[in-house]
Motif scaffolding. Structure first.
Motif, PDB file in Angstrom:
ATOM      1  N   ILE A 124       1.007  -1.184  -0.007  1.00  8.39           N
ATOM      2  CA  ILE A 124      -0.015  -0.016  -0.094  1.00  8.39           C
ATOM      3  C   ILE A 124       1.100   1.313   0.000  1.00  8.39           C
ATOM      4  O   ILE A 124       0.403   2.480  -0.594  1.00  8.39           O
ATOM      5  CB  ILE A 124      -1.097  -0.039   1.152  1.00  8.39           C
ATOM      6  CG1 ILE A 124      -1.853  -0.979   1.026  1.00  8.39           C
ATOM      7  CG2 ILE A 124      -1.742   1.292   1.555  1.00  8.39           C
ATOM      8  CD1 ILE A 124      -2.721  -1.349   2.399  1.00  8.39           C
ATOM      9  N   LEU A 127       2.481   1.902  -3.379  1.00  8.00           N
ATOM     10  CA  LEU A 127       1.226   2.410  -4.556  1.00  8.00           C
ATOM     11  C   LEU A 127       0.737   3.707  -4.125  1.00  8.00           C
ATOM     12  O   LEU A 127       0.413   4.523  -4.918  1.00  8.00           O
ATOM     13  CB  LEU A 127       0.119   1.515  -4.639  1.00  8.00           C
ATOM     14  CG  LEU A 127       0.496   0.022  -5.423  1.00  8.00           C
ATOM     15  CD1 LEU A 127      -0.524  -0.992  -5.443  1.00  8.00           C
ATOM     16  CD2 LEU A 127       1.264   0.373  -6.532  1.00  8.00           C
ATOM     17  N   GLU A 128       0.625   3.965  -2.819  1.00  8.66           N
ATOM     18  CA  GLU A 128       0.312   5.432  -2.474  1.00  8.66           C
ATOM     19  C   GLU A 128       1.375   6.234  -2.829  1.00  8.66           C
ATOM     20  O   GLU A 128       0.947   7.251  -3.128  1.00  8.66           O
ATOM     21  CB  GLU A 128       0.045   5.559  -0.696  1.00  8.66           C
ATOM     22  CG  GLU A 128      -1.044   4.785  -0.329  1.00  8.66           C
ATOM     23  CD  GLU A 128      -2.438   5.578  -0.560  1.00  8.66           C
ATOM     24  OE1 GLU A 128      -2.215   6.704  -0.896  1.00  8.66           O
ATOM     25  OE2 GLU A 128      -3.485   4.934  -0.420  1.00  8.66           O
ATOM     26  N   ALA A 131       0.887   7.129  -6.634  1.00  6.49           N
ATOM     27  CA  ALA A 131      -0.159   7.835  -6.834  1.00  6.49           C
ATOM     28  C   ALA A 131      -0.052   9.454  -6.393  1.00  6.49           C
ATOM     29  O   ALA A 131      -0.782  10.289  -7.059  1.00  6.49           O
ATOM     30  CB  ALA A 131      -1.266   7.047  -6.155  1.00  6.49           C
ATOM     31  N   LEU A 146      -5.233  -4.677  -6.070  1.00  7.88           N
ATOM     32  CA  LEU A 146      -4.686  -3.475  -6.036  1.00  7.88           C
ATOM     33  C   LEU A 146      -4.555  -2.591  -7.393  1.00  7.88           C
ATOM     34  O   LEU A 146      -4.597  -1.041  -7.150  1.00  7.88           O
ATOM     35  CB  LEU A 146      -3.167  -3.740  -5.846  1.00  7.88           C
ATOM     36  CG  LEU A 146      -2.639  -4.341  -4.324  1.00  7.88           C
ATOM     37  CD1 LEU A 146      -0.940  -4.670  -4.255  1.00  7.88           C
ATOM     38  CD2 LEU A 146      -3.075  -3.224  -3.155  1.00  7.88           C
ATOM     39  N   GLN A 149      -7.675  -0.625  -7.118  1.00  4.22           N
ATOM     40  CA  GLN A 149      -7.769   0.478  -6.374  1.00  4.22           C
ATOM     41  C   GLN A 149      -7.053   1.633  -6.850  1.00  4.22           C
ATOM     42  O   GLN A 149      -7.489   2.822  -6.516  1.00  4.22           O
ATOM     43  CB  GLN A 149      -7.109   0.028  -4.967  1.00  4.22           C
ATOM     44  CG  GLN A 149      -7.817  -0.918  -3.969  1.00  4.22           C
ATOM     45  CD  GLN A 149      -7.167  -1.270  -2.779  1.00  4.22           C
ATOM     46  OE1 GLN A 149      -6.974  -0.450  -1.900  1.00  4.22           O
ATOM     47  NE2 GLN A 149      -6.448  -2.538  -2.594  1.00  4.22           N
ATOM     48  N   TYR A 150      -5.819   1.606  -7.243  1.00  3.95           N
ATOM     49  CA  TYR A 150      -4.766   2.589  -7.599  1.00  3.95           C
ATOM     50  C   TYR A 150      -4.878   3.034  -9.180  1.00  3.95           C
ATOM     51  O   TYR A 150      -4.309   4.018  -9.361  1.00  3.95           O
ATOM     52  CB  TYR A 150      -3.468   2.111  -7.339  1.00  3.95           C
ATOM     53  CG  TYR A 150      -3.482   2.133  -5.597  1.00  3.95           C
ATOM     54  CD1 TYR A 150      -3.176   3.139  -4.705  1.00  3.95           C
ATOM     55  CD2 TYR A 150      -3.614   1.141  -4.945  1.00  3.95           C
ATOM     56  CE1 TYR A 150      -3.190   3.316  -3.662  1.00  3.95           C
ATOM     57  CE2 TYR A 150      -3.488   1.048  -3.439  1.00  3.95           C
ATOM     58  CZ  TYR A 150      -3.439   2.013  -2.945  1.00  3.95           C
ATOM     59  OH  TYR A 150      -3.118   2.194  -1.535  1.00  3.95           O
ATOM     60  N   THR A 193     -12.489   4.591   1.684  1.00  4.81           N
ATOM     61  CA  THR A 193     -11.826   5.419   0.653  1.00  4.81           C
ATOM     62  C   THR A 193     -12.470   5.983  -0.561  1.00  4.81           C
ATOM     63  O   THR A 193     -12.025   6.724  -1.211  1.00  4.81           O
ATOM     64  CB  THR A 193     -10.466   4.745   0.356  1.00  4.81           C
ATOM     65  OG1 THR A 193     -10.797   3.386  -0.388  1.00  4.81           O
ATOM     66  CG2 THR A 193      -9.650   4.382   1.553  1.00  4.81           C
ATOM     67  N   ALA A 195     -12.454   3.993  -3.282  1.00  5.61           N
ATOM     68  CA  ALA A 195     -11.808   3.230  -4.060  1.00  5.61           C
ATOM     69  C   ALA A 195     -12.450   2.002  -4.635  1.00  5.61           C
ATOM     70  O   ALA A 195     -13.249   1.555  -3.801  1.00  5.61           O
ATOM     71  CB  ALA A 195     -10.257   3.048  -3.819  1.00  5.61           C
TER      72      ALA A 195
END
Length: 203
Positions: A124, A127-128, A131, A146, A149-150, A193, A195
């Motif tokens: 996480i 990828l945070e 992003a 994942l 989500q991203y 979130t 997402a």
């Protein structure tokens, strides 16, 4: 030079200090822009002259050898230097490689399986970070959840060929999950979130 300045009644200590500070800042700027190779190009020739003298026949060969040794040492030190741990940092190779890539201020960042061998917390975090960069990131991921989500856009490969591309919500339909990945799944919105999340289950 110092003796000549003293003979003229001049104090050369202050100009020498100012010059030293200026050269240090200039070298630091050059290293920041050109990297370690630029630093070696600045330092090694002068260091070689101190070691072997000004004879260019010996100095050129010695500078090439010393430059190679310093470059290998610097790369080895960077690869083995302990990574400082903090709750929001990445670890190991992921941290080192991302740091090297981001230091070049890219407009496009290509990540090949960036979450491989990372525990969930660091997946996480990776990828945070990607992003939040504000640049285009092209990442190869095996985790469909994942990716959902991203990713703004996902591109699905099947046997080396592109079979579908688009927004995660549009791409990860029942037919694609069944035909390409051999699983069933449900798309939902993460209540925390907002997402897109993808829950997978056997067929």
């Amino acid at each position: 030079m110092r003796g000549g300045a003293a003979a003229l009644g001049l104090d050369a200590s202050r100009p020498r200090l100012v010059l030293l500070v200026f050269v240090t800042l200039l070298t630091g700027t050059a290293v920041a822009v050109a990297g370690s190779i630029g630093f070696i190009g600045l330092v090694v020739p002068n260091l070689t002259r101190l070691l072997v003298g000004a004879d260019h026949r010996r100095a050129v060969a010695a500078a090439a050898l010393l430059g190679a040794l310093v470059l290998v040492w610097a790369d080895t030190a960077a690869a083995t230097w302990p990574t400082v741990h903090c709750p929001h940092c990445l670890v190991g190779n992921a941290s080192r490689y991302c740091s090297r890539a981001l230091a070049q201020q890219p407009r496009l960042l290509v990540l090949d399986e960036p979450t491989n061998h990372l525990d969930p917390r660091h997946q996480i975090a990776m990828l945070e970070l990607a992003a939040a960069l504000g640049i285009t990131v092209l990442a190869a991921l095996h985790s469909l959840d994942l990716a959902a989500q991203y990713a703004n856009t996902v591109l699905v490969l099947n046997r080396g060929l592109v079979c579908c591309a688009g927004r995660p919500r549009d791409v990860f339909g029942p037919e694609l999950l069944r035909d390409v990945f051999g699983v069933a799944g449900t798309l939902l919105d993460d209540p925390a979130t907002g997402a897109v999340r993808l829950l997978l289950r056997p067929l």
